[in-house]
Scaffold this active site. Sequence first.
Site, mmCIF file in Angstrom:
data_model
loop_
_atom_site.group_PDB
_atom_site.id
_atom_site.type_symbol
_atom_site.label_atom_id
_atom_site.label_comp_id
_atom_site.label_asym_id
_atom_site.label_seq_id
_atom_site.Cartn_x
_atom_site.Cartn_y
_atom_site.Cartn_z
ATOM 1 N N GLU A 216 36.490 12.536 -27.004
ATOM 2 C CA GLU A 216 37.731 13.248 -27.348
ATOM 3 C C GLU A 216 37.571 14.649 -26.795
ATOM 4 O O GLU A 216 36.786 15.445 -27.319
ATOM 5 C CB GLU A 216 37.911 13.302 -28.875
ATOM 6 C CG GLU A 216 38.154 11.958 -29.528
ATOM 7 C CD GLU A 216 39.531 11.385 -29.244
ATOM 8 O OE1 GLU A 216 40.345 12.071 -28.572
ATOM 9 O OE2 GLU A 216 39.784 10.254 -29.677
ATOM 10 N N CYS B 133 42.581 21.186 -30.115
ATOM 11 C CA CYS B 133 42.682 20.443 -28.856
ATOM 12 C C CYS B 133 44.136 20.138 -28.540
ATOM 13 O O CYS B 133 44.548 20.164 -27.388
ATOM 14 C CB CYS B 133 41.861 19.165 -28.933
ATOM 15 S SG CYS B 133 42.249 18.137 -30.356
HETATM 16 P P1 NAD Z 1 31.608 22.000 -26.575
HETATM 17 O O1 NAD Z 1 31.864 20.913 -25.603
HETATM 18 O O2 NAD Z 1 31.005 23.257 -26.091
HETATM 19 O O3 NAD Z 1 30.647 21.500 -27.753
HETATM 20 C C1 NAD Z 1 30.940 20.355 -28.520
HETATM 21 C C2 NAD Z 1 29.654 19.783 -29.089
HETATM 22 O O4 NAD Z 1 28.833 19.280 -28.028
HETATM 23 C C3 NAD Z 1 28.785 20.786 -29.846
HETATM 24 O O5 NAD Z 1 28.265 20.154 -31.016
HETATM 25 C C4 NAD Z 1 27.672 21.059 -28.860
HETATM 26 O O6 NAD Z 1 26.467 21.487 -29.471
HETATM 27 C C5 NAD Z 1 27.491 19.718 -28.220
HETATM 28 N N1 NAD Z 1 26.812 19.708 -26.911
HETATM 29 C C6 NAD Z 1 26.523 20.762 -26.116
HETATM 30 N N2 NAD Z 1 25.911 20.331 -24.979
HETATM 31 C C7 NAD Z 1 25.815 18.987 -25.080
HETATM 32 C C8 NAD Z 1 25.304 17.968 -24.217
HETATM 33 N N3 NAD Z 1 24.772 18.249 -23.021
HETATM 34 N N4 NAD Z 1 25.374 16.691 -24.640
HETATM 35 C C9 NAD Z 1 25.936 16.372 -25.827
HETATM 36 N N5 NAD Z 1 26.443 17.296 -26.670
HETATM 37 C C10 NAD Z 1 26.381 18.586 -26.304
HETATM 38 O O7 NAD Z 1 33.014 22.249 -27.285
HETATM 39 P P2 NAD Z 1 33.419 23.413 -28.292
HETATM 40 O O8 NAD Z 1 33.559 24.667 -27.493
HETATM 41 O O9 NAD Z 1 32.533 23.370 -29.474
HETATM 42 O O10 NAD Z 1 34.873 22.918 -28.748
HETATM 43 C C11 NAD Z 1 36.067 23.232 -28.114
HETATM 44 C C12 NAD Z 1 36.517 22.083 -27.220
HETATM 45 O O11 NAD Z 1 36.647 20.883 -27.973
HETATM 46 C C13 NAD Z 1 37.888 22.317 -26.622
HETATM 47 O O12 NAD Z 1 37.872 21.929 -25.262
HETATM 48 C C14 NAD Z 1 38.795 21.384 -27.397
HETATM 49 O O13 NAD Z 1 39.972 20.989 -26.759
HETATM 50 C C15 NAD Z 1 37.881 20.244 -27.651
HETATM 51 N N6 NAD Z 1 38.365 19.442 -28.768
HETATM 52 C C16 NAD Z 1 38.840 18.179 -28.528
HETATM 53 C C17 NAD Z 1 39.363 17.425 -29.580
HETATM 54 C C18 NAD Z 1 39.924 16.047 -29.362
HETATM 55 O O14 NAD Z 1 40.050 15.310 -30.330
HETATM 56 N N7 NAD Z 1 40.258 15.652 -28.158
HETATM 57 C C19 NAD Z 1 39.365 17.947 -30.869
HETATM 58 C C20 NAD Z 1 38.866 19.242 -31.074
HETATM 59 C C21 NAD Z 1 38.353 19.971 -30.011
#
Ligand code: NAD
Length: 450
Positions: free
Chosen positions: A223, A257
Amino acid sequence: MDVVNPASGVTFATAPRADAGQAEQAIASARRAFPDWAALGFPARRRYIRDFADAMRSRSDDLARLLTMEQGKPLHEARQEVAGAIAAIDHYADLELVPRVLRETTNERIIEQRYPLGVVAAITPWNYPLLLLMVKLAPALVTGNAVIAKPAPTTPLTTLLLGEIAADILPAGVFQTLTDRNDLGELLSRHPGVAHVSFTGSTPTGKKVLGSAAGTLKRFTLELGGNDAALILDDADIVSVAPRIFAGATANAGQICLAIKRVYAPRSMIDTLCAELARLAGEAVVGDGMDTATTIGPIQNREQFAKVQAFIEEARKHGSIVAGGEALPGPGYFIAPTIVRGLSDNARLVREEQFGPVLPVLAYDDLDEAIARINDSEYGLGGSVWSADVERGIAVASRIESGTVWVNKHLELPFDVPFGGAKQSGIGRQQGIEGMEDFTQPRIINVALA
Ligand code: NAD
């Protein structure tokens, strides 16, 4: 790890930081817990899950306050998030996946069963730490999986408290939390002991998860980011639509998001729309979420705060700011709700995901052209169409390339309706029966009867 309150910029708590060895222990413990949990079946698991929901209910005020302190959102929004997380667990507790008979003749019977996958890694971002976890945790547990939650480093506390609440109720190893500094997500996604990665976060990190998961061909749900457009048709009543557009763009300080991230309106309506949005921006109360008057809280972390300011600076150069346009003075990460007009479709604020309370307003002359501009995006998460004529609204919505398109509303995700992204906004579905089946493996039993 220090946990900073984004309303003050001050560290108010510390959280443990797990290392790779502890992640290995958690995976081993989840693998040990899984067979018995899976063998319990739906009715017995349901009793545990309901007890878990009741325990959450009794701690809902603690969860909401902690959420506002670590995430920043106004307390009433935090209460809604906690209530939503409990509603999600209640919803899934009642559901069951039953085998389906695909064919029954005198000669043969073919049945489709679904069995749990094993250990699920639930990786979540910082904007809705509880709700986004619960739409993974609840269906994964109900279907018989063991779950390891990995929250974002800047919002670990509510997930840790959830684990503390569950520790007295669920069998050991069935639900664990690992808090990290962005360094264990990859280990979990790559690990052969993890059967499924359910990831919510940005598109660039989602692509890394896809790469990490490839080695074991593990199941995954992604997501990811969005750049939702709201498309106002020429028959819409702009004065009644504007407050809903404003709310859709600024709820949770725009850090959603599925927030409205660009709005398109007929050129003749742009002046009125900008005036209404500017008025609403002026009326918004930006401040500490603990203050009951606050309608828009801070940006969740310093890095994102700087990113949103950079979006505004670029927009100022290429368009005109009709409201806001500044960070507020003070130690917290506050941005005044900002409305920008006159940007081209190539502007960063139009093409990329701002994830903050900053909204570009774009004029169109021809509806087909507007739809084409909206679809010219690598994202396809949500979107909305606003019209006095519902059938016309549906016809236009049917031309938007997105996972969800609302008509005359934005931002509503009922738990019984599947949700997910098109294009680079994600792969797979959460919520609905599809979001439950996602945590299971289908198995066909094909029987000769004659
Ligand atoms: P992010 O991608 O920086 O981090 C998300 C998670 O991934 C964190 O827990 C982080 O520690 C982890 N992570 C970091 N590196 C990783 C790796 N290499 N492998 C696996 N996991 C890893 O996102 P963010 O800045 O925390 O959140 C904002 C983003 O999330 C925005 O782009 C937003 O649109 C998106 N979002 C999407 C939805 C949806 O349902 N589509 C919902 C909410 C937020």
